[in-house]
Design a protein around this motif. Structure first.
Motif, PDB file in Angstrom:
ATOM      1  N   LEU A  13       0.924  -1.162  -0.076  1.00  0.00           N
ATOM      2  CA  LEU A  13      -0.348  -0.309  -0.089  1.00  0.00           C
ATOM      3  C   LEU A  13       0.387   1.127  -0.216  1.00  0.00           C
ATOM      4  O   LEU A  13       0.647   2.256  -0.509  1.00  0.00           O
ATOM      5  CB  LEU A  13      -0.810   0.173   1.225  1.00  0.00           C
ATOM      6  CG  LEU A  13      -2.504  -0.457   0.593  1.00  0.00           C
ATOM      7  CD1 LEU A  13      -2.950  -0.564   1.891  1.00  0.00           C
ATOM      8  CD2 LEU A  13      -3.004   0.050  -0.374  1.00  0.00           C
ATOM      9  N   PRO A  14       1.807   1.343   0.570  1.00  0.00           N
ATOM     10  CA  PRO A  14       3.033   2.546   0.910  1.00  0.00           C
ATOM     11  C   PRO A  14       3.732   2.529  -0.721  1.00  0.00           C
ATOM     12  O   PRO A  14       3.564   4.232  -1.242  1.00  0.00           O
ATOM     13  CB  PRO A  14       3.822   3.209   1.812  1.00  0.00           C
ATOM     14  CG  PRO A  14       3.492   1.599   2.810  1.00  0.00           C
ATOM     15  CD  PRO A  14       2.189   0.346   1.922  1.00  0.00           C
TER      16      PRO A  14
ATOM     17  N   GLU B  92      -0.269  10.858  -8.596  1.00  0.00           N
ATOM     18  CA  GLU B  92      -0.869  11.916  -9.312  1.00  0.00           C
ATOM     19  C   GLU B  92      -1.890  11.461 -10.217  1.00  0.00           C
ATOM     20  O   GLU B  92      -2.899  11.646 -11.099  1.00  0.00           O
ATOM     21  CB  GLU B  92      -0.292  12.566 -10.345  1.00  0.00           C
ATOM     22  CG  GLU B  92       0.893  13.488  -9.769  1.00  0.00           C
ATOM     23  CD  GLU B  92       2.290  13.840  -9.840  1.00  0.00           C
ATOM     24  OE1 GLU B  92       1.904  13.982 -11.223  1.00  0.00           O
ATOM     25  OE2 GLU B  92       2.872  13.841  -9.607  1.00  0.00           O
ATOM     26  N   ALA B  93      -2.649   9.804  -9.610  1.00  0.00           N
ATOM     27  CA  ALA B  93      -3.801   9.380 -10.043  1.00  0.00           C
ATOM     28  C   ALA B  93      -4.814   8.819  -9.433  1.00  0.00           C
ATOM     29  O   ALA B  93      -4.579   9.098  -8.645  1.00  0.00           O
ATOM     30  CB  ALA B  93      -3.146   7.929 -10.890  1.00  0.00           C
ATOM     31  N   SER B  94      -6.313   9.277 -10.331  1.00  0.00           N
ATOM     32  CA  SER B  94      -6.936   9.130  -8.795  1.00  0.00           C
ATOM     33  C   SER B  94      -7.787   7.789  -9.661  1.00  0.00           C
ATOM     34  O   SER B  94      -8.639   7.608  -8.625  1.00  0.00           O
ATOM     35  CB  SER B  94      -8.138  10.381  -8.981  1.00  0.00           C
ATOM     36  OG  SER B  94      -8.600  10.467 -10.426  1.00  0.00           O
ATOM     37  N   GLU B  95      -7.794   7.743 -10.620  1.00  0.00           N
ATOM     38  CA  GLU B  95      -8.170   6.284 -11.260  1.00  0.00           C
ATOM     39  C   GLU B  95      -6.877   5.229 -11.953  1.00  0.00           C
ATOM     40  O   GLU B  95      -5.735   5.543 -12.851  1.00  0.00           O
ATOM     41  CB  GLU B  95      -8.988   6.551 -12.243  1.00  0.00           C
ATOM     42  CG  GLU B  95      -9.944   4.907 -12.678  1.00  0.00           C
ATOM     43  CD  GLU B  95     -11.039   5.620 -14.427  1.00  0.00           C
ATOM     44  OE1 GLU B  95     -11.910   6.061 -13.541  1.00  0.00           O
ATOM     45  OE2 GLU B  95     -10.338   5.205 -15.061  1.00  0.00           O
ATOM     46  N   VAL B  96      -6.956   4.311 -12.052  1.00  0.00           N
ATOM     47  CA  VAL B  96      -5.683   3.284 -12.576  1.00  0.00           C
ATOM     48  C   VAL B  96      -6.443   2.010 -13.373  1.00  0.00           C
ATOM     49  O   VAL B  96      -7.428   1.693 -12.820  1.00  0.00           O
ATOM     50  CB  VAL B  96      -5.099   2.721 -10.809  1.00  0.00           C
ATOM     51  CG1 VAL B  96      -4.545   1.903 -11.342  1.00  0.00           C
ATOM     52  CG2 VAL B  96      -3.635   3.762 -10.531  1.00  0.00           C
TER      53      VAL B  96
ATOM     54  N   LYS C  11      -8.807   0.983  -2.469  1.00  0.00           N
ATOM     55  CA  LYS C  11     -10.075   1.697  -2.036  1.00  0.00           C
ATOM     56  C   LYS C  11      -9.194   2.665  -0.344  1.00  0.00           C
ATOM     57  O   LYS C  11      -9.192   3.381  -0.181  1.00  0.00           O
ATOM     58  CB  LYS C  11     -11.147   1.346  -1.446  1.00  0.00           C
ATOM     59  CG  LYS C  11     -12.371   1.966  -3.039  1.00  0.00           C
ATOM     60  CD  LYS C  11     -13.883   1.205  -2.268  1.00  0.00           C
ATOM     61  CE  LYS C  11     -14.982   0.446  -3.673  1.00  0.00           C
ATOM     62  NZ  LYS C  11     -15.525  -0.517  -3.303  1.00  0.00           N
ATOM     63  N   MET C  12      -8.414   1.248  -0.145  1.00  0.00           N
ATOM     64  CA  MET C  12      -7.413   1.750   1.415  1.00  0.00           C
ATOM     65  C   MET C  12      -6.340   2.686   0.494  1.00  0.00           C
ATOM     66  O   MET C  12      -6.308   3.511   1.400  1.00  0.00           O
ATOM     67  CB  MET C  12      -6.458   0.566   1.273  1.00  0.00           C
ATOM     68  CG  MET C  12      -7.604  -1.251   2.164  1.00  0.00           C
ATOM     69  SD  MET C  12      -8.781  -0.514   3.107  1.00  0.00           S
ATOM     70  CE  MET C  12      -9.266  -2.189   3.351  1.00  0.00           C
ATOM     71  N   ALA C  13      -6.386   2.851  -0.622  1.00  0.00           N
ATOM     72  CA  ALA C  13      -5.509   4.106  -0.876  1.00  0.00           C
ATOM     73  C   ALA C  13      -5.864   5.124  -2.117  1.00  0.00           C
ATOM     74  O   ALA C  13      -5.307   6.423  -2.789  1.00  0.00           O
ATOM     75  CB  ALA C  13      -4.018   3.848  -1.880  1.00  0.00           C
ATOM     76  N   ASN C  14      -7.230   5.217  -1.766  1.00  0.00           N
ATOM     77  CA  ASN C  14      -8.485   6.107  -2.300  1.00  0.00           C
ATOM     78  C   ASN C  14      -8.422   6.548  -3.605  1.00  0.00           C
ATOM     79  O   ASN C  14      -7.786   7.354  -4.479  1.00  0.00           O
ATOM     80  CB  ASN C  14      -8.152   7.464  -1.709  1.00  0.00           C
ATOM     81  CG  ASN C  14      -8.602   7.607   0.237  1.00  0.00           C
ATOM     82  OD1 ASN C  14      -9.223   7.415  -0.104  1.00  0.00           O
ATOM     83  ND2 ASN C  14      -7.700   8.246   0.630  1.00  0.00           N
ATOM     84  N   ILE C  15      -7.706   5.169  -4.597  1.00  0.00           N
ATOM     85  CA  ILE C  15      -7.794   4.871  -5.496  1.00  0.00           C
ATOM     86  C   ILE C  15      -8.740   4.459  -6.548  1.00  0.00           C
ATOM     87  O   ILE C  15      -8.864   3.115  -5.954  1.00  0.00           O
ATOM     88  CB  ILE C  15      -6.135   4.690  -6.661  1.00  0.00           C
ATOM     89  CG1 ILE C  15      -5.561   5.567  -5.959  1.00  0.00           C
ATOM     90  CG2 ILE C  15      -6.190   4.137  -7.598  1.00  0.00           C
ATOM     91  CD1 ILE C  15      -3.728   5.255  -5.712  1.00  0.00           C
TER      92      ILE C  15
ATOM     93  N   PHE D 250      -2.108  -1.339 -13.652  1.00  0.00           N
ATOM     94  CA  PHE D 250      -1.832  -2.363 -12.848  1.00  0.00           C
ATOM     95  C   PHE D 250      -2.257  -3.848 -12.993  1.00  0.00           C
ATOM     96  O   PHE D 250      -3.841  -4.215 -13.072  1.00  0.00           O
ATOM     97  CB  PHE D 250      -2.600  -2.773 -10.893  1.00  0.00           C
ATOM     98  CG  PHE D 250      -2.856  -3.321 -10.421  1.00  0.00           C
ATOM     99  CD1 PHE D 250      -1.523  -4.588 -10.249  1.00  0.00           C
ATOM    100  CD2 PHE D 250      -3.881  -3.692  -9.457  1.00  0.00           C
ATOM    101  CE1 PHE D 250      -1.358  -5.509  -9.228  1.00  0.00           C
ATOM    102  CE2 PHE D 250      -3.629  -4.748  -8.492  1.00  0.00           C
ATOM    103  CZ  PHE D 250      -2.809  -6.096  -8.411  1.00  0.00           C
ATOM    104  N   THR D 251      -1.316  -4.632 -13.112  1.00  0.00           N
ATOM    105  CA  THR D 251      -2.025  -6.091 -13.611  1.00  0.00           C
ATOM    106  C   THR D 251      -1.341  -7.000 -12.200  1.00  0.00           C
ATOM    107  O   THR D 251      -0.119  -7.057 -12.117  1.00  0.00           O
ATOM    108  CB  THR D 251      -0.918  -6.415 -14.595  1.00  0.00           C
ATOM    109  OG1 THR D 251      -0.653  -5.593 -16.202  1.00  0.00           O
ATOM    110  CG2 THR D 251      -0.690  -7.838 -15.647  1.00  0.00           C
ATOM    111  N   GLY D 252      -2.650  -7.612 -12.474  1.00  0.00           N
ATOM    112  CA  GLY D 252      -2.172  -8.391 -11.075  1.00  0.00           C
ATOM    113  C   GLY D 252      -2.677  -9.980 -11.605  1.00  0.00           C
ATOM    114  O   GLY D 252      -1.940 -10.431 -12.894  1.00  0.00           O
TER     115      GLY D 252
END
Lengths: 235, 235
Positions: A22-23, A31-35, A60-64, A86-88
């Motif tokens: 998370l950090p 600088e991204a609100s959506e990923v 959501k824990m990172a407000n993204i 992000f690729t899981g």
């Protein structure tokens, strides 16, 4: 310039999904609100929507806000305009097959090379290497090629596992498998232990986390690389 | 009619190569003084000659001469005339690639279907299934297809490994990997533990050795099959 976190695993023992990252996630995507999320590796065969939901809950824990690439009408354009990707993890064969089938491998590479912050975990890190040929996964589908993004000039073996000296199991050790890889291929392989990640910042590649990584080069004895070392020249 | 031994592993812990299989080898090849060896899986990347030498030394214990398929000028004809065939373990991807490249996949299948006694260990057993897609190996080369011999109407997972309940490692368990396989594919998978083998005798398929096998079917809970059970109807 490239900015990426390539993590061996998404989840540490006893922790929640992505908890230890998370950090890093907050810093990488500051600088991204959506990923955009690439869910094609479908761990355990779960659906694209289920996987996107799971990753979205963690982000959501990172407000993204996270949005699955499969939800876009024009996914190529979406990658081009993305503020972060992000690729899981999951199965690397189906991930690579889908990236080729949907014509997203090159757009994904272009976006990362243009500076879009990228996070990969497990299979999502594996595809940042030159090829996916050092995956641990089963070949559940047949991709047209094993060539991957090549954001780094070597291959990754995620979830790297040291040989268990007490084991009576006679299946090949990870080290033997990588030796077999080097009987045919020449690029170095970074065995990335769980809890370790590679940080790519403005083209500098560093090993992060608390553990050393195991480096395999063709026709050489493997060696340990300490945490916080640089891998930029490894090729 | 088909006669085959498909073993999970070549070697048990603390034993010599093929030691535990010697009684089976003597019985399977009782009418053969020479057997053809398929060494393409090259475990640990050793050469075709080194591997043939190693297997030949073990076969001497059964008074059988072993000759590498790569030593024949016309390997297709050699398979057709063979009195017995043995495919050794190693990397399944290179084994399957070489069988296709050298145009030996169909001749090998034809020979076994015509009754030539066949022994496979590990990768050599894996290729007896419908596809190689439940291998544990690394994709060190890109075969043109994952389709294999189909001597049995299902897939094998050799060196089957039960989940370690005490492990803190977060890489996928074997069971999770097979579940991912079944999210795309429908054939059953036999998880063959070390020390177990399938015996095919006149088209009857039986589980041999002392351990049970774990059977995986799409959309069903896996279950255990006792030693000495029949698998002929598993498909």
């Amino acid at each position: 310039m490239k900015y990426a976190i390539l993590a061996s695993t998404s989840t540490l023992h006893g922790q929640d999904y992505l908890e230890y990252l998370l950090p890093e996630i907050k810093r990488l995507y500051k600088e991204a609100s959506e990923v955009i999320f690439i869910p094609f590796a479908r761990p355990g065969g779960i659906s694209l929507n289920e996987y996107t939901q799971k990753a979205g809950d963690a982000f959501k824990m990172a407000n993204i806000d996270l949005k699955g690439i499969h939800e876009f009408e024009n996914p190529q354009e979406a990658l081009k305009n993305a503020k972060g990707i992000f690729t899981g993890g999951g199965n690397t064969f189906i991930l690579v097959s889908e990236l080729y089938r949907r014509k997203l491998m090159q757009p994904l590479k272009d976006a990362i090379m243009a500076g879009t912050p990228y996070l990969g975990t497990s299979a999502g890190s594996n595809i940042a290497g030159l090829t996916m040929q050092t995956t641990n996964d089963m070949p559940i589908v047949h991709p047209p090629s094993f060539k991957t993004l090549g954001i780094i000039p070597f291959n990754i073996n995620p979830h790297y596992l040291d040989p268990d000296q007490n084991s009576t199991h006679k299946g090949e050790t990870r080290e033997t498998r990588i030796k077999e890889f080097h009987s045919i291929n020449s690029q170095p392989v970074v065995g990335l232990r769980e809890g370790s990640w590679l940080e790519i910042s403005n083209n500098k590649i560093s090993l992060k986390g608390e553990l050393s990584a195991r480096i395999f080069k063709k026709d050489q004895l493997p060696y340990e690389l300490d945490a916080n070392s640089t891998l930029t020249d490894l090729s």
